[in-house]
Design a protein around this motif. Structure first.
Motif, short mmCIF file in Angstrom:
data_model
loop_
_atom_site.label_atom_id
_atom_site.label_comp_id
_atom_site.label_asym_id
_atom_site.label_seq_id
_atom_site.Cartn_x
_atom_site.Cartn_y
_atom_site.Cartn_z
N UNK A 356 0.81 -1.22 0.00
CA UNK A 356 0.00 0.00 0.00
C UNK A 356 0.85 1.27 0.00
N UNK A 357 2.15 1.14 0.23
CA UNK A 357 3.00 2.32 0.25
C UNK A 357 4.03 2.24 -0.86
N UNK A 358 4.44 3.39 -1.35
CA UNK A 358 5.48 3.45 -2.37
C UNK A 358 6.08 4.83 -2.35
N UNK A 359 7.24 4.97 -3.00
CA UNK A 359 7.79 6.30 -3.18
C UNK A 359 8.15 6.47 -4.65
N UNK A 360 7.95 7.69 -5.12
CA UNK A 360 8.27 8.03 -6.50
C UNK A 360 9.11 9.29 -6.46
N UNK A 361 10.26 9.26 -7.13
CA UNK A 361 11.17 10.41 -7.13
C UNK A 361 11.38 10.84 -8.57
N UNK A 371 -0.79 7.36 -3.45
CA UNK A 371 -0.69 7.92 -4.81
C UNK A 371 0.53 7.33 -5.51
N UNK A 372 1.66 7.33 -4.79
CA UNK A 372 2.88 6.77 -5.35
C UNK A 372 2.67 5.29 -5.69
N UNK A 373 1.92 4.61 -4.81
CA UNK A 373 1.70 3.18 -5.03
C UNK A 373 0.91 2.94 -6.32
#
Lengths: 421, 421
Positions: A356-361, A371-373
């Motif tokens: 459920x979690x993610x990071x976007x750079x 949202x990132x997920x």
């Protein structure tokens, strides 16, 4: 068009992009791979952690080119290159003549001189690696259910992931979710919620290639999932019983290696300089020094960005290089001026932590959380080759999302309870 | 309800049906299997022939019983039974006490005393068997593409299936379709339409358990797909180079064994009489002679129908037996009269030939062609455990039906080009 013979070694992202972009320019392309399948490596960790099955992220290479009469696919192992004769050598003793050669042979995991750790701490590069890790993770819970000695049970319920790059973070997150969310109802003698997942990183933070604020978020998200993050101390010993982190021993029966990468021997085949990880140091047009007809691309090439930093070993970089080399070869065949030097365009970095979690750079734009997920999920589904796999993977994820149940939880292959003792 | 301890060995169709039907009757059921998954064996041939992937026909057993607190699942290998002490012995030296024991340990393939044939002519009983056959079939085409000697190439493009029961017929049909329909566009050096698929049967007709008219139809359908059916002569030799049928040698590098079945050693564990195939001869209530608390069901039991013919070794028979034993145990625990002797109700026989023909034998009603094929498909989707697998399998079939492309064509496991030489 002519009888210009192109040989491509390696059916990964770089090799396939090159062949795709060369369509119509030459009549004889031979693609050699020692595997029969192209592997969507960015999702390999999901096979290792029971979310996807093998056939959802791998496709027979020759099927991808069934409509390209100019492409011949060979399942064979390359053992060397005779650059003077312009021949690729295969293990069965035969050779392939080339006019243009593209080496896109990838990388494997590296143990920094401690190859004896491999049997107890498998890495994750192939489908077999993924099913090996899946089997070991699942068997650890099975053995814990049977264990009578509490110390043995605790060691079986302790999982150590070495290396906190994207693969290590992704593995740790999903194993923690598996233990804490998916499995608790299924065991009677153990409480899988007591499982310890330890993520070990010698450096000062997780996901060091991301911005510091995203690293901090990722660490927090991992800890929320129940992962224990241990930073700043390297693993100094691996055995069947556990790991030594700095001077501290941790009893852990399941260890996964996500720490180091070693390029394939392309540089050795060509007898050209390589960097510390074995990557061939290539020219600005990705040719091998002194061998203008030989290109090296993807994870087995060492390429610098304009600021001097290395081009990362990720799928988009390999694809850009494959596309660039196709342009160079097209220009040469057409007698036109060569394109400018290869220039890597970084499109962003993505990593997930659990489901459920993610990071976007994206450089200027940094995103985290759900949202990132979703961006991560849509990007990966979009880039999956083949309509069917897109649907199949989307369906698998949706199923897990709705039901909370993983479906690819199979223990297969010969290594059974008895073999592992 | 009480502390009556039930031990079930084997998580196949019989064992699971027994546990399902015993719900609420006892508090302590222990299910032991040496695999972590229940396998939908009737579709195993589709994994071997690249249509389905492993996770579409197998499910972790313990997940099936996550909501049954009365069921404990153990991944362990049973090595014997001490009927006097009422204990099941496990390989790790521990034992399980039982008040009621159900042995549902299935069968494996048998080579009629020629076990040395197994490495060259693998059978099809486990997921590993299926991926082994899939790998060999796919590698044969890959090697043929590389072969320079025409005789070697022909032997690589000759596939021999030994035994024309449902499994043999199903394998032969799909391999022929794979070679003649799916693959031709993908190879450049060979024409896969020249592939020979030879189905060898010692008896006088294919599918001997069906009515003669259906056998004749099946043979015609196989021949239409390009399968060569050789009847009336047994295989007298198997080697890496080919088979001997009667006195005639056939050069064939890929051989699949679908001819014989051997029961698991349940009868030996109990020291009770067995039939020729090793099946335990049980009483009319499916108990072992002299051991009223021990039931033997499914492929490892020899049970007769009212007309004296044997109950066939198929999934519906195993399920009926599992359900029957649950009734017997329930009656005993409730102090009620035992149910009448087990009586097998034959619901019909089904077999497919390739992906558009099938035969269905309901006794009075006999069907063939596409109607039979749809009945077959719907019946199998219906009986698949788990909603997700039903959809996934339906989706895989629909995809192949629409696109003509198989997706599970992966060569995995250690046995690579090099290992097999």
């Amino acid at each position: 068009m002519g009888e210009h013979r192109v040989v491509v070694v390696g059916g990964g992202f770089g090799g396939l992009q090159f062949i795709n972009d060369l369509k119509g320019a030459v009549t004889r392309i031979t693609l050699v791979d020692r595997r029969n399948h192209h592997l969507f490596q960015p999702l390999l960790y999901q096979v290792a952690t029971t979310i996807l099955s093998t056939s959802e992220i791998a496709w027979p290479i020759r099927h991808l080119y069934s409509d390209r009469r100019d492409v011949t696919t060979l399942l064979a192992e390359v053992t060397g290159v005779d650059a003077a004769r312009k021949q690729v050598q295969l293990r069965d003793g035969t050779t392939l003549d080339y006019d243009t050669l593209v080496l896109a042979t990838g990388a494997t995991h590296a143990y920094f001189g401690r190859d004896e750790w491999e049997p107890v701490a498998p890495g994750l590069k192939t489908l077999e690696d993924a099913t090996t890790i899946r089997r070991r993770v699942l068997l650890a819970f099975e053995r814990a259910e049977l264990a009578t000695d509490p110390a043995v049970r605790d060691a079986l319920l302790t999982f150590t992931i070495i290396g906190a790059g994207p693969t290590g973070v992704e593995l740790a997150g999903i194993i923690a979710e598996l233990a804490h969310k998916t499995m608790p109802k299924e065991f009677r003698n153990i409480d899988t919620r007591t499982t310890k997942v330890v993520l070990v990183e010698a450096g000062p933070r997780v996901l060091p290639s991301f911005a510091e604020e995203l690293s901090a978020y990722a660490q927090k998200a991992l800890e929320d999932l129940g992962v224990e993050v241990r930073l700043g101390k390297p693993v100094t010993e691996c055995s069947a019983d556990g790991v030594k982190i700095g001077e501290t021993f941790l009893a852990s029966r399941t260890i996964v290696w996500a720490a180091g990468v070693q390029a394939s021997p392309a540089a050795k085949w060509l007898d050209i300089p390589a960097d510390r990880a074995g990557r061939a140091i290539v020219g600005p047009d990705l040719t091998a020094p002194g061998l203008p007809d030989v290109f090296v691309i993807g994870d087995t090439a060492s390429v610098k960005r304009s600021d001097g930093s290395p081009v990362p070993g990720i799928a988009p970089a390999a694809k850009q290089q494959g596309g660039y080399v196709a342009k160079v070869v097209r220009a040469r065949l057409a007698g036109k001026a060569a394109p400018q030097a290869f220039r890597y365009r970084h499109q962003g970095s993505l990593a997930t932590i659990g489901q459920s979690a993610a990071i976007v750079d994206f450089g200027k734009v940094k995103l985290k959380g759900w949202i990132a997920w979703w961006i991560w999920g849509l990007a990966h589904i979009y880039f999956l080759i083949g309509t069917r796999s897109r649907f199949a993977v989307a369906w698998s994820w949706l199923w897990i999302y709705l039901s909370g149940q993983h479906s690819a939880r199979l223990i297969t292959q010969k290594e059974t309870m008895r073999d592992e003792g």
